[in-house]
Design a protein around this motif. Structure first.
Motif, PDB file in Angstrom:
ATOM      1  N   LEU A  48       0.836  -1.194   0.000  1.00 38.53           N
ATOM      2  CA  LEU A  48       0.000   0.000   0.000  1.00 38.53           C
ATOM      3  C   LEU A  48       0.874   1.248   0.000  1.00 38.53           C
ATOM      4  O   LEU A  48       1.802   1.364   0.812  1.00 38.53           O
ATOM      5  CB  LEU A  48      -0.905   0.010   1.233  1.00 38.53           C
ATOM      6  N   VAL A  49       0.577   2.167  -0.903  1.00 40.85           N
ATOM      7  CA  VAL A  49       1.380   3.383  -1.038  1.00 40.85           C
ATOM      8  C   VAL A  49       0.477   4.601  -1.192  1.00 40.85           C
ATOM      9  O   VAL A  49      -0.664   4.501  -1.663  1.00 40.85           O
ATOM     10  CB  VAL A  49       2.341   3.306  -2.250  1.00 40.85           C
ATOM     11  N   GLU A  50       0.997   5.765  -0.795  1.00 46.48           N
ATOM     12  CA  GLU A  50       0.332   7.050  -1.035  1.00 46.48           C
ATOM     13  C   GLU A  50       1.159   7.755  -2.101  1.00 46.48           C
ATOM     14  O   GLU A  50       2.171   8.370  -1.805  1.00 46.48           O
ATOM     15  CB  GLU A  50       0.267   7.875   0.250  1.00 46.48           C
ATOM     16  N   MET A  51       0.735   7.651  -3.345  1.00 45.43           N
ATOM     17  CA  MET A  51       1.558   8.130  -4.460  1.00 45.43           C
ATOM     18  C   MET A  51       0.640   8.658  -5.565  1.00 45.43           C
ATOM     19  O   MET A  51      -0.238   7.936  -6.052  1.00 45.43           O
ATOM     20  CB  MET A  51       2.430   6.971  -4.973  1.00 45.43           C
ATOM     21  N   THR A  52       0.813   9.912  -5.937  1.00 45.30           N
ATOM     22  CA  THR A  52      -0.031  10.520  -6.978  1.00 45.30           C
ATOM     23  C   THR A  52       0.520  10.234  -8.367  1.00 45.30           C
ATOM     24  O   THR A  52      -0.131   9.607  -9.201  1.00 45.30           O
ATOM     25  CB  THR A  52      -0.145  12.039  -6.760  1.00 45.30           C
ATOM     26  N   GLU A  53       1.718  10.697  -8.633  1.00 47.04           N
ATOM     27  CA  GLU A  53       2.395  10.436  -9.908  1.00 47.04           C
ATOM     28  C   GLU A  53       3.801   9.988  -9.571  1.00 47.04           C
ATOM     29  O   GLU A  53       4.648  10.798  -9.185  1.00 47.04           O
ATOM     30  CB  GLU A  53       2.428  11.687 -10.793  1.00 47.04           C
ATOM     31  N   GLY A  54       4.057   8.703  -9.677  1.00 47.24           N
ATOM     32  CA  GLY A  54       5.362   8.207  -9.278  1.00 47.24           C
ATOM     33  C   GLY A  54       5.855   7.074 -10.135  1.00 47.24           C
ATOM     34  O   GLY A  54       5.289   6.759 -11.189  1.00 47.24           O
ATOM     35  N   VAL A  55       6.914   6.440  -9.667  1.00 51.09           N
ATOM     36  CA  VAL A  55       7.549   5.346 -10.406  1.00 51.09           C
ATOM     37  C   VAL A  55       7.816   4.195  -9.449  1.00 51.09           C
ATOM     38  O   VAL A  55       8.248   4.397  -8.315  1.00 51.09           O
ATOM     39  CB  VAL A  55       8.875   5.807 -11.052  1.00 51.09           C
ATOM     40  N   ALA A  56       7.544   2.985  -9.901  1.00 59.13           N
ATOM     41  CA  ALA A  56       7.875   1.774  -9.158  1.00 59.13           C
ATOM     42  C   ALA A  56       8.905   0.978  -9.960  1.00 59.13           C
ATOM     43  O   ALA A  56       8.728   0.775 -11.163  1.00 59.13           O
ATOM     44  CB  ALA A  56       6.631   0.932  -8.917  1.00 59.13           C
ATOM     45  N   LYS A  57       9.966   0.566  -9.294  1.00 59.13           N
ATOM     46  CA  LYS A  57      10.994  -0.256  -9.925  1.00 59.13           C
ATOM     47  C   LYS A  57      11.191  -1.501  -9.081  1.00 59.13           C
ATOM     48  O   LYS A  57      11.234  -1.423  -7.860  1.00 59.13           O
ATOM     49  CB  LYS A  57      12.318   0.506 -10.031  1.00 59.13           C
ATOM     50  N   PHE A  58      11.303  -2.650  -9.749  1.00 62.26           N
ATOM     51  CA  PHE A  58      11.623  -3.831  -8.972  1.00 62.26           C
ATOM     52  C   PHE A  58      12.717  -4.633  -9.645  1.00 62.26           C
ATOM     53  O   PHE A  58      12.904  -4.617 -10.853  1.00 62.26           O
ATOM     54  CB  PHE A  58      10.398  -4.667  -8.621  1.00 62.26           C
ATOM     55  N   ARG A  59      13.473  -5.321  -8.777  1.00 61.06           N
ATOM     56  CA  ARG A  59      14.624  -6.097  -9.206  1.00 61.06           C
ATOM     57  C   ARG A  59      14.582  -7.422  -8.455  1.00 61.06           C
ATOM     58  O   ARG A  59      14.264  -7.474  -7.268  1.00 61.06           O
ATOM     59  CB  ARG A  59      15.916  -5.348  -8.898  1.00 61.06           C
ATOM     60  N   TYR A  60      14.929  -8.519  -9.148  1.00 59.28           N
ATOM     61  CA  TYR A  60      14.895  -9.833  -8.508  1.00 59.28           C
ATOM     62  C   TYR A  60      15.723 -10.812  -9.326  1.00 59.28           C
ATOM     63  O   TYR A  60      16.067 -10.556 -10.485  1.00 59.28           O
ATOM     64  CB  TYR A  60      13.453 -10.336  -8.398  1.00 59.28           C
TER      65      TYR A  60
ATOM     66  N   VAL B 191      16.644  -9.688 -13.087  1.00 56.57           N
ATOM     67  CA  VAL B 191      15.653  -8.997 -13.907  1.00 56.57           C
ATOM     68  C   VAL B 191      15.293  -7.670 -13.246  1.00 56.57           C
ATOM     69  O   VAL B 191      15.135  -7.597 -12.023  1.00 56.57           O
ATOM     70  CB  VAL B 191      14.365  -9.856 -14.070  1.00 56.57           C
ATOM     71  N   GLU B 192      15.150  -6.619 -14.049  1.00 57.70           N
ATOM     72  CA  GLU B 192      14.715  -5.314 -13.564  1.00 57.70           C
ATOM     73  C   GLU B 192      13.550  -4.833 -14.417  1.00 57.70           C
ATOM     74  O   GLU B 192      13.487  -5.121 -15.618  1.00 57.70           O
ATOM     75  CB  GLU B 192      15.854  -4.300 -13.612  1.00 57.70           C
ATOM     76  N   SER B 193      12.621  -4.094 -13.795  1.00 50.48           N
ATOM     77  CA  SER B 193      11.467  -3.582 -14.526  1.00 50.48           C
ATOM     78  C   SER B 193      10.993  -2.292 -13.866  1.00 50.48           C
ATOM     79  O   SER B 193      11.171  -2.098 -12.659  1.00 50.48           O
ATOM     80  CB  SER B 193      10.333  -4.611 -14.545  1.00 50.48           C
ATOM     81  N   THR B 194      10.387  -1.399 -14.666  1.00 53.91           N
ATOM     82  CA  THR B 194       9.914  -0.103 -14.181  1.00 53.91           C
ATOM     83  C   THR B 194       8.468   0.102 -14.616  1.00 53.91           C
ATOM     84  O   THR B 194       8.076  -0.272 -15.726  1.00 53.91           O
ATOM     85  CB  THR B 194      10.781   1.039 -14.746  1.00 53.91           C
ATOM     86  N   LEU B 195       7.662   0.700 -13.718  1.00 54.97           N
ATOM     87  CA  LEU B 195       6.260   0.968 -14.016  1.00 54.97           C
ATOM     88  C   LEU B 195       5.913   2.385 -13.592  1.00 54.97           C
ATOM     89  O   LEU B 195       6.167   2.778 -12.446  1.00 54.97           O
ATOM     90  CB  LEU B 195       5.359  -0.022 -13.267  1.00 54.97           C
ATOM     91  N   ALA B 196       5.356   3.180 -14.509  1.00 54.18           N
ATOM     92  CA  ALA B 196       4.843   4.504 -14.167  1.00 54.18           C
ATOM     93  C   ALA B 196       3.514   4.337 -13.446  1.00 54.18           C
ATOM     94  O   ALA B 196       2.656   3.570 -13.878  1.00 54.18           O
ATOM     95  CB  ALA B 196       4.672   5.340 -15.430  1.00 54.18           C
ATOM     96  N   CYS B 197       3.334   5.064 -12.337  1.00 53.88           N
ATOM     97  CA  CYS B 197       2.153   4.895 -11.495  1.00 53.88           C
ATOM     98  C   CYS B 197       1.331   6.181 -11.430  1.00 53.88           C
ATOM     99  O   CYS B 197       1.855   7.235 -11.050  1.00 53.88           O
ATOM    100  CB  CYS B 197       2.566   4.497 -10.085  1.00 53.88           C
ATOM    101  N   SER B 198       0.079   6.105 -11.790  1.00 54.11           N
ATOM    102  CA  SER B 198      -0.820   7.251 -11.710  1.00 54.11           C
ATOM    103  C   SER B 198      -2.250   6.751 -11.523  1.00 54.11           C
ATOM    104  O   SER B 198      -2.567   5.606 -11.874  1.00 54.11           O
ATOM    105  CB  SER B 198      -0.718   8.112 -12.973  1.00 54.11           C
ATOM    106  N   PRO B 199      -3.143   7.595 -10.959  1.00 51.21           N
ATOM    107  CA  PRO B 199      -4.530   7.173 -10.729  1.00 51.21           C
ATOM    108  C   PRO B 199      -5.277   6.932 -12.037  1.00 51.21           C
ATOM    109  O   PRO B 199      -4.952   7.493 -13.082  1.00 51.21           O
ATOM    110  CB  PRO B 199      -5.133   8.360  -9.966  1.00 51.21           C
ATOM    111  N   ARG B 200      -6.306   6.099 -11.976  1.00 52.59           N
ATOM    112  CA  ARG B 200      -7.196   5.847 -13.106  1.00 52.59           C
ATOM    113  C   ARG B 200      -8.505   5.283 -12.580  1.00 52.59           C
ATOM    114  O   ARG B 200      -8.617   4.916 -11.408  1.00 52.59           O
ATOM    115  CB  ARG B 200      -6.557   4.875 -14.103  1.00 52.59           C
TER     116      ARG B 200
END
Length: 451
Positions: free
Chosen positions: A315-327, A336-345
């Motif tokens: 759970l996050v409080e984020m209006t316009e942000g970025v999520a990156k994960f690595r594993y 592996v690395e991946s990036t996702l732009a996060c915004s409301p919809r």
């Protein structure tokens, strides 16, 4: 990844149809059993195809709680081979049926491993003994292992720390660049307290944490059964080891607990998962029971590993942000690395319910862990209040969501164990740590929810 195993050990069925226990005589509206009626399961993020993890962000509007979900792909026919060390308590209190049950459980584990897997056994009372080191589970070797297990006899005191250290050292003999058996674990099983060697929780936790610094791929799971074991210590040890604490409430459940943990190991698809979230100007700390580290304009959440088809919700409080994960992908043997732009919809009904479920689950986990802390300090009324507040919040959003109703069942069950100090000492200290940790990490551990 090296040699793979053609057989796949399946985890035991998740418990989700258990008949709810009756509430205590001090029943209140907040303690009443979860409502009955038609329910539906919610999973808006489908299992990804291929070998990579999936990532999704759900948030209906700026300023509302957002949900970041990671989902593992489905299992494949082949699995990674396992290096497993069993650390078994053979102190005097194990004499009789308990030790017999442990031996039968080890026999069951042996039957599920094959020549690509390796097994080691450490047993302990006052003295620590390596019964056999990591050995390939060929049919011939299994015969010798079975004979070693049959020869174990109950002894005297409980040198838990010495045995755990020996078990970890056996895993460390496998060099870090040996990815043939990339799934590595130590199972620690005890029915009592540490009364020889290192005795305090901080000392034993440090032992495990230091070992994990040298080899973070080794995961420690702990199994405590009976009413006398130190749940706080076993839970802390499992957390330091990146694993799970299992409370085996009844002796006959021990085999199922082993089966569930082993089944998870057999389906590991990703390790050393880290999720970083950020937005310009920074953001509030994510709500999660996983370790969180501050980063520039954001936070990093360390999630350890994922089994096939598991999900992790943050759970996050984020209006316009970025999520990156690595594993590290066990399936493709690569980082592996991946990036996702996060915004409301706009969200579908199922997606909105998924957010409500994640909030209810995190609230439940936090309430159970806080209740455990309060009850341990003698604040029984405060402990009950935390659980009752979580029940009210879950009830407000439950609707026909099956998993929120199951959270209510577990909260009611925990309430039964904090009615008196005696209840808490006997059952509550174990159940609150066990269930709170399970919901926090989204692993059933035998709870009502089928994660």
């Amino acid at each position: 990844m090296g040699q793979s195993n053609s057989s796949v050990f399946r985890p035991s069925a998740r418990r989700g149809s258990r008949t709810p226990s009756p509430t205590s005589p001090a029943d209140t509206a907040a303690q009443r059993p979860a409502p009955t009626g038609p329910t539906r399961a919610v999973n808006p993020l489908p299992a990804p195809t291929g070998t990579q993890l999936g990532l999704q962000y759900l948030c209906k509007s700026a300023g509302s709680t957002g949900l970041l979900s990671i989902l593992a792909p489905q299992s494949t026919q082949d699995r990674a081979p396992i290096d497993l060390t069993l650390v078994i308590d053979r102190s005097g209190s194990m004499r009789g049926s308990k030790l017999g049950l442990v031996k039968r459980s080890i026999t069951f584990i042996l039957s599920q491993l094959n020549s690509g897997d390796r097994l080691a056994l450490v047993s302990y009372d006052t003295n620590v003994r390596t019964d056999f080191e990591l050995t390939a589970c060929t049919e011939q070797e299994k015969v010798g292992m079975g004979a070693e297990v049959a020869a174990i006899r109950a002894g005297s005191a409980t040198n838990l720390s010495g045995a755990l250290q020996a078990g970890l050292q056996l895993q460390q003999k496998t060099t870090p660049d040996d990815v043939r058996n990339s799934v590595r674990s130590v199972f620690l099983l005890t029915d009592g307290l540490a009364n020889a060697g290192l005795k305090t929780t901080p000392e034993i936790v440090k032992l495990v944490a230091d070992a994990r610094e040298q080899n973070s791929s080794v995961v420690v799971h702990t199994f405590g059964f009976g009413d006398d074991h130190n749940a706080e210590m076993l839970d802390a040890v499992a957390k330091a080891g990146g694993g799970e604490y299992m409370y085996v409430e009844k002796d006959e459940n021990l085999g199922d607990s082993f089966a569930e943990a082993l089944g998870g190991l057999a389906s590991v698809v990703a390790q050393s998962i880290s999720l970083t979230v950020s937005q310009p100007g920074g953001m509030a700390r994510p709500r999660t029971q996983f370790p969180v580290v501050a980063e520039v304009n954001g936070w990093r959440v360390d999630i350890s590993d994922l089994y096939a088809e598991e999900r992790r919700d943050i759970l996050v409080e984020m209006t316009e942000g970025v999520a990156k994960f690595r594993y590290y992908s066990i399936l493709s043997s690569e980082w592996v690395e991946s990036t996702l732009a996060c915004s409301p919809r706009d969200l579908t009904d199922d997606e909105a319910t998924a957010v409500d479920l994640a909030v209810a689950r995190e609230t439940t986990a936090a309430a159970m862990l806080q209740a455990n802390e309060d009850a341990a300090s003698g604040r029984m009324a405060d402990a009950r209040q935390h659980l009752q507040d979580a029940l009210k919040q879950a009830e407000a959003v439950a609707g026909d969501c099956e998993d929120i109703r199951r959270l209510q069942l577990d909260l009611n069950e925990c309430l039964e164990t904090v009615q008196t100090s005696a209840d808490y000492k006997s059952k509550g200290s174990k159940k609150l740590a066990w269930m709170g940790g399970g919901h926090g990490k989204q692993r059933s551990r035998g709870t009502e929810c089928a994660y």
